[in-house]
Write a protein that holds these residues in place. Structure first.
Motif, PDB file in Angstrom:
ATOM      1  N   MET A   1     -15.713  -5.657  -7.785  1.00 20.68           N
ATOM      2  CA  MET A   1     -15.735  -4.570  -6.814  1.00 20.68           C
ATOM      3  C   MET A   1     -14.739  -4.872  -5.684  1.00 20.68           C
ATOM      4  O   MET A   1     -14.696  -5.992  -5.186  1.00 20.68           O
ATOM      5  N   LYS A   2     -13.982  -3.861  -5.344  1.00 19.85           N
ATOM      6  CA  LYS A   2     -13.010  -4.081  -4.264  1.00 19.85           C
ATOM      7  C   LYS A   2     -13.228  -3.025  -3.179  1.00 19.85           C
ATOM      8  O   LYS A   2     -13.545  -1.878  -3.494  1.00 19.85           O
ATOM      9  N   ILE A   3     -13.037  -3.417  -1.927  1.00 27.26           N
ATOM     10  CA  ILE A   3     -13.080  -2.419  -0.853  1.00 27.26           C
ATOM     11  C   ILE A   3     -11.683  -1.814  -0.702  1.00 27.26           C
ATOM     12  O   ILE A   3     -10.733  -2.268  -1.329  1.00 27.26           O
ATOM     13  N   ASN A   4     -11.581  -0.802   0.122  1.00 25.07           N
ATOM     14  CA  ASN A   4     -10.284  -0.203   0.429  1.00 25.07           C
ATOM     15  C   ASN A   4      -9.533  -1.177   1.344  1.00 25.07           C
ATOM     16  O   ASN A   4      -9.815  -1.258   2.543  1.00 25.07           O
ATOM     17  N   ARG A   5      -8.590  -1.922   0.756  1.00 29.19           N
ATOM     18  CA  ARG A   5      -7.919  -2.982   1.513  1.00 29.19           C
ATOM     19  C   ARG A   5      -6.999  -2.430   2.600  1.00 29.19           C
ATOM     20  O   ARG A   5      -6.516  -3.181   3.448  1.00 29.19           O
ATOM     21  N   ASN A   6      -6.766  -1.123   2.582  1.00 32.73           N
ATOM     22  CA  ASN A   6      -5.973  -0.545   3.674  1.00 32.73           C
ATOM     23  C   ASN A   6      -6.651  -0.783   5.024  1.00 32.73           C
ATOM     24  O   ASN A   6      -5.991  -0.802   6.063  1.00 32.73           O
TER      25      ASN A   6
ATOM     26  N   ASP B   1      -7.698  -3.418   6.074  1.00 34.88           N
ATOM     27  CA  ASP B   1      -7.169  -4.673   6.633  1.00 34.88           C
ATOM     28  C   ASP B   1      -5.988  -4.407   7.564  1.00 34.88           C
ATOM     29  O   ASP B   1      -5.646  -5.240   8.398  1.00 34.88           O
TER      30      ASP B   1
END
Ligand code: PLP
Length: 395
Positions: free
Chosen positions: A1-6, A8
């Motif tokens: 699972m990945k979050i919206n890395r934008n 960051d």
């Protein structure tokens, strides 16, 4: 699972937290000194009586079987969309009721409009800027370019041929600078957007404060119907910051990439938005009635007079500023080359007046401070006297 890395890439905003912390520290050390908060970005006068009556009437109807209403239409009830179209007509601008989308405010819509645009578009924002435009587009992963607003351009950035933005956020009258574009300046932006296939996202949340004949809407400009979306709000116009109601206008002629942007926005709203509550829409329609606008103008006149008091004092002291005439915001140059936070501290410690450091709105805001006209008349007059006294002794 990945979050919206934008996420960051978002720059943390410490502006209001830092103001609160410095102010709290001052109050703790000097409990007997009375602070005057001139950084208020919210209205302070109550709703116009006609809006309150309409809210009550709407609520009463919901409590009766025959007039009960469930989900509203995504785009707003016809009677409010007609009222908005009538409001535009009152200042000479034609928009059709079916180009109007009623929403819970301009913040949501200016942030959410990106849903209908590709992630690889380049976004132009001015600097300084209302932070929502920046953060919403960072979350979407878009590239952002900045158009500097400086003393040299009266804090009104104009098209720059070296940038090639697809989405252009303009806010006039501006938060934070209070500066408002003339018809001629807006015409240059409209021509630029039409020539470059760009879309202007025009935030007119403060249009009701315009007093000098500057355009109240981008649609007052010829050619805007093929390149602009307008966002507006009852928040500052009618004190709806807590009641929540705004509207977005997308002309039928606005087509990009073979698609009607109005239809895309309808699809977006139908998917993610279930409309504004009936009593609030009743209140919004009441605001646009003749009596509603009369009551609204009484409140606006109060803030406008506060803005005049502040501007007059700055004129007297020879301090450069923008805004104040068409806006509740006054954006002033910190005297003696002080930085935004240095001047903030000076005002807090020596005059017990709290402003908002311009640097918090973007790099070009360094060296500027924002005051607002939302405090009471008495406090505004006293704040101005304190600032005059301080600057005549220390500058
Ligand atoms: N646009 C600008 C430029 C603002 O300054 C604000 C509020 O401060 C908003 C939009 C938010 O408006 P609303 O209350 O309708 O969400």
């Amino acid at each position: 699972m990945k979050i919206n890395r934008n996420f960051d890439n978002l720059v943390p905003s410490y502006l209001f937290a830092e103001i609160a912390s410095r102010t709290a520290a001052y109050v703790k050390a000097h409990p007997d000194n009375r602070l005057i908060r001139m950084g208020i970005g919210d209205v302070t006068l109550p709703l116009p009586p006609i809006a309150v009556e309409a809210l009550r009437r709407g609520a009463d109807e919901l409590g009766v079987k025959e007039t009960f209403k469930g989900y509203p239409e995504y785009e707003g009830y016809d009677f409010v969309r007609e009222a908005v179209a009538g409001y535009y007509r009152s200042f000479g601008v034609t928009v059709a009721a079916d180009e109007v989308f009623i929403s819970d405010g301009a913040k949501s819509d200016t942030g959410n409009i990106g849903d209908i645009f590709g992630a690889d578009n380049t976004v132009l924002v001015t600097d300084p800027v209302y932070p929502v435009y920046v953060d919403a587009n960072i979350m979407a992963g878009r590239k952002i370019v900045y158009a500097p607003c400086l003393k040299e351009n009266d804090f009104l950035a104009m098209p720059d041929k070296s940038l090639s933005p697809d989405m252009i956020y303009l806010c006039s009258p501006n938060n934070p600078t209070g500066a408002a574009y003339s018809a001629e300046q807006l015409r240059a932006w409209v021509d630029y957007a039409n020539e470059h296939d760009a879309v202007i996202l025009y935030d007119a949340a403060y249009e009701a404060f315009i007093t000098d004949g500057s355009p109240r809407s981008i649609f007052a400009i010829e050619g805007a119907r093929t390149c602009a979306i307008e966002f507006c709000s009852l928040s500052k116009t009618a004190g709806f910051t807590g009641t929540r109601c705004g509207y977005t206008v997308i002309p039928k002629e606005l087509v990009r990439d073979g698609h009607s942007l109005r239809d895309l926005w309808y699809r977006r709203q139908a998917t993610k938005f279930n409309g504004v509550s009936y009593p609030v829409q009743c209140a919004a329609a009441a605001v646009f009635s003749e009596e509603g606008l009369r009551q609204v103008h009484e409140n606006l006149a109060y803030y406008q007079e506060n803005a005049r008091v502040i501007s007059a004092a700055l004129d007297e002291m020879g301090i450069y500023y923008t805004g104040g005439k068409n806006s509740p915001y006054i954006w002033l140059e910190c005297p003696n080359g002080l930085g935004s936070w240095e001047f903030f501290d000076l005002l807090l410690n020596e005059a017990q007046v709290v402003g908002t450091p311009g640097e918090g709105f973007g790099a070009q805001g360094e060296g500027y401070l924002r005051l607002t006209s939302f405090n009471s008349r008495e406090n505004t007059v006293e704040a101005v006297q304190r600032i005059k006294k301080l600057l005549s002794s220390s500058v």
